[in-house]
Design a protein around this motif. Structure first.
Motif, mmCIF file in Angstrom:
data_model
loop_
_atom_site.group_PDB
_atom_site.id
_atom_site.type_symbol
_atom_site.label_atom_id
_atom_site.label_comp_id
_atom_site.label_asym_id
_atom_site.label_seq_id
_atom_site.Cartn_x
_atom_site.Cartn_y
_atom_site.Cartn_z
ATOM 1 N N MET A 47 23.322 43.353 25.693
ATOM 2 C CA MET A 47 23.828 41.832 26.186
ATOM 3 C C MET A 47 25.404 41.720 26.111
ATOM 4 S SD MET A 47 20.776 40.835 27.841
ATOM 5 C CE MET A 47 21.557 39.600 28.085
ATOM 6 N N SER A 48 26.198 42.095 25.079
ATOM 7 C CA SER A 48 27.277 42.011 24.923
ATOM 8 C C SER A 48 27.765 42.230 25.354
ATOM 9 C CB SER A 48 27.920 41.782 24.091
ATOM 10 O OG SER A 48 27.529 40.916 22.916
ATOM 11 N N LEU A 49 27.757 44.097 25.549
ATOM 12 C CA LEU A 49 27.882 45.173 27.065
ATOM 13 C C LEU A 49 27.792 44.747 28.200
ATOM 14 C CD1 LEU A 49 29.760 48.182 26.970
ATOM 15 C CD2 LEU A 49 27.371 48.388 27.223
ATOM 16 N N VAL A 50 27.168 43.866 28.868
ATOM 17 C CA VAL A 50 26.186 43.741 30.100
ATOM 18 C C VAL A 50 27.927 42.250 30.384
ATOM 19 C CG1 VAL A 50 24.380 42.755 31.908
ATOM 20 C CG2 VAL A 50 23.702 44.548 30.285
ATOM 21 N N GLY A 51 27.336 41.477 29.286
ATOM 22 C CA GLY A 51 28.119 40.779 30.114
ATOM 23 C C GLY A 51 29.779 40.060 29.774
ATOM 24 N N GLY A 52 30.745 41.724 29.474
ATOM 25 C CA GLY A 52 31.469 41.734 29.438
ATOM 26 C C GLY A 52 32.297 43.068 30.749
ATOM 27 N N SER A 53 30.740 43.801 30.685
ATOM 28 C CA SER A 53 31.432 44.603 32.267
ATOM 29 C C SER A 53 30.502 44.685 33.505
ATOM 30 C CB SER A 53 30.218 46.911 31.583
ATOM 31 O OG SER A 53 28.847 46.206 31.418
ATOM 32 N N VAL A 54 30.239 43.784 33.728
ATOM 33 C CA VAL A 54 29.335 42.913 34.976
ATOM 34 C C VAL A 54 30.511 42.217 35.570
ATOM 35 C CG1 VAL A 54 27.538 42.332 36.045
ATOM 36 C CG2 VAL A 54 26.943 43.454 34.553
ATOM 37 N N PRO A 55 30.988 41.632 34.973
ATOM 38 C CA PRO A 55 32.633 40.296 35.395
ATOM 39 C C PRO A 55 33.363 41.381 35.379
ATOM 40 C CG PRO A 55 31.180 39.214 33.260
ATOM 41 C CD PRO A 55 30.657 40.797 33.528
ATOM 42 N N LEU A 56 33.811 41.765 34.683
ATOM 43 C CA LEU A 56 34.679 43.419 34.653
ATOM 44 C C LEU A 56 34.868 43.598 36.141
ATOM 45 C CD1 LEU A 56 37.394 43.803 33.609
ATOM 46 C CD2 LEU A 56 36.112 45.752 31.939
ATOM 47 N N ALA A 57 33.889 44.461 36.661
ATOM 48 C CA ALA A 57 33.211 45.464 37.282
ATOM 49 C C ALA A 57 33.965 44.832 39.052
ATOM 50 C CB ALA A 57 32.129 45.989 37.398
ATOM 51 N N LEU A 58 32.830 43.730 38.532
ATOM 52 C CA LEU A 58 33.649 42.103 40.191
ATOM 53 C C LEU A 58 34.192 41.490 40.381
ATOM 54 C CD1 LEU A 58 30.036 40.241 38.986
ATOM 55 C CD2 LEU A 58 30.379 41.964 40.950
ATOM 56 N N ALA A 59 34.835 42.132 38.963
ATOM 57 C CA ALA A 59 36.418 41.760 39.097
ATOM 58 C C ALA A 59 37.275 42.663 40.039
ATOM 59 C CB ALA A 59 37.500 40.987 37.734
ATOM 60 N N ILE A 60 36.665 43.737 39.200
ATOM 61 C CA ILE A 60 37.850 45.144 39.917
ATOM 62 C C ILE A 60 37.298 45.042 41.334
ATOM 63 C CG2 ILE A 60 38.163 47.349 39.729
ATOM 64 C CD1 ILE A 60 37.572 47.294 36.697
ATOM 65 N N ALA A 61 36.156 45.071 41.659
ATOM 66 C CA ALA A 61 35.491 45.112 43.070
ATOM 67 C C ALA A 61 35.722 44.391 43.677
ATOM 68 C CB ALA A 61 33.884 44.873 43.441
ATOM 69 N N LEU A 62 35.936 42.592 43.388
ATOM 70 C CA LEU A 62 37.276 41.803 44.395
ATOM 71 C C LEU A 62 38.634 41.937 44.705
ATOM 72 C CD1 LEU A 62 37.235 39.087 45.018
ATOM 73 C CD2 LEU A 62 37.717 37.907 43.436
ATOM 74 N N VAL A 63 39.968 42.589 43.799
ATOM 75 C CA VAL A 63 40.377 43.205 43.543
ATOM 76 C C VAL A 63 40.834 43.588 44.993
ATOM 77 C CG1 VAL A 63 43.023 43.538 42.414
ATOM 78 C CG2 VAL A 63 41.270 42.014 41.979
ATOM 79 N N TRP A 64 39.828 44.852 44.524
ATOM 80 C CA TRP A 64 40.318 46.246 45.803
ATOM 81 C C TRP A 64 39.394 45.647 46.751
ATOM 82 C CZ3 TRP A 64 35.704 47.664 48.749
ATOM 83 C CH2 TRP A 64 35.633 49.048 49.270
ATOM 84 N N TRP A 65 38.674 44.383 47.198
ATOM 85 C CA TRP A 65 38.373 43.826 48.739
ATOM 86 C C TRP A 65 39.552 43.391 49.546
ATOM 87 C CZ3 TRP A 65 37.411 38.924 49.522
ATOM 88 C CH2 TRP A 65 36.780 38.901 51.438
ATOM 89 N N ILE A 66 40.462 43.158 48.681
ATOM 90 C CA ILE A 66 41.405 42.458 48.765
ATOM 91 C C ILE A 66 42.882 42.486 49.373
ATOM 92 C CG2 ILE A 66 40.854 40.140 47.808
ATOM 93 C CD1 ILE A 66 43.119 40.014 46.114
ATOM 94 N N GLY A 67 42.310 44.192 48.915
ATOM 95 C CA GLY A 67 42.794 44.318 49.216
ATOM 96 C C GLY A 67 44.577 45.719 47.906
ATOM 97 N N ASP A 68 43.361 46.022 47.009
ATOM 98 C CA ASP A 68 44.505 46.261 46.110
ATOM 99 C C ASP A 68 45.652 45.127 45.575
ATOM 100 O OD1 ASP A 68 44.508 48.282 44.753
ATOM 101 O OD2 ASP A 68 45.756 49.963 45.382
ATOM 102 N N LEU A 69 46.499 46.084 44.333
ATOM 103 C CA LEU A 69 47.644 45.062 43.918
ATOM 104 C C LEU A 69 48.513 44.582 44.829
ATOM 105 C CD1 LEU A 69 47.281 46.993 40.735
ATOM 106 C CD2 LEU A 69 46.685 44.034 41.148
ATOM 107 N N GLU A 70 48.708 45.462 45.886
ATOM 108 C CA GLU A 70 49.591 45.323 46.639
ATOM 109 C C GLU A 70 49.861 43.592 47.092
ATOM 110 O OE1 GLU A 70 48.197 48.431 48.331
ATOM 111 O OE2 GLU A 70 49.635 49.446 46.680
ATOM 112 N N ARG A 71 48.740 43.420 47.836
ATOM 113 C CA ARG A 71 48.782 41.992 48.435
ATOM 114 C C ARG A 71 48.268 40.855 48.250
ATOM 115 N NH1 ARG A 71 43.586 39.577 51.517
ATOM 116 N NH2 ARG A 71 44.994 38.293 52.973
#
Length: 135
Positions: A47-71
């Motif tokens: 549960m700790s692994l899920v609690g850490g990895s799911v939000p991290l994956a969502l944050a990475i997906a959100l950053v990718w969606w807005i246009g990577d780190l250049e934006r």
């Protein structure tokens, strides 16, 4: 104007997801130590692994969606600091007993850490607030 709104909301969401991921990974570290000591089970680690990895994956997906780190703009950075600011504000508010909410949170975290790490097993679960040295 919509770009400013999108960047600030995306920053706010990313900040919240990163905080949630850090919280989950913190508990993952505690639970792994507890698992090694035999004081907590594999379910807690999972549960700790899920609690850490799911939000991290969502944050990475959100950053990718807005246009990577250049934006990443200053508006995104201000939004990124939004959730930590909200949590700090909640932590500074007074509880009915007069203490700050952050003090109660820290005490609860300490109590749960002691339980997961088995620090009170040798003394019959004393919970007297005294410090134990882990074996």
């Amino acid at each position: 104007m919509t770009d400013v709104l999108i960047d600030s909301v995306a920053g706010f969401l990313t900040g919240g997801l990163v905080l949630s991921a850090a919280w989950g990974l913190f508990w993952l570290a505690i639970s792994l130590v507890g698992l090694r000591r035999g004081t907590c089970g594999q379910r807690i680690v999972f549960m700790s692994l899920v609690g850490g990895s799911v939000p991290l994956a969502l944050a990475i997906a959100l950053v990718w969606w807005i246009g990577d780190l250049e934006r990443m703009t200053a508006v995104f950075a201000v939004g990124l600091m939004g959730m930590p600011t909200v949590l700090a504000g909640f932590g500074l508010r007074r509880m009915p007993d007069g203490q700050r909410a952050g003090i109660h949170l820290a005490a609860g975290v300490r109590h749960l850490m002691d339980d997961l790490l088995g620090l009170h097993q040798g003394c019959g679960n004393c919970h007297d607030g005294h410090d134990h040295i882990p074996h």
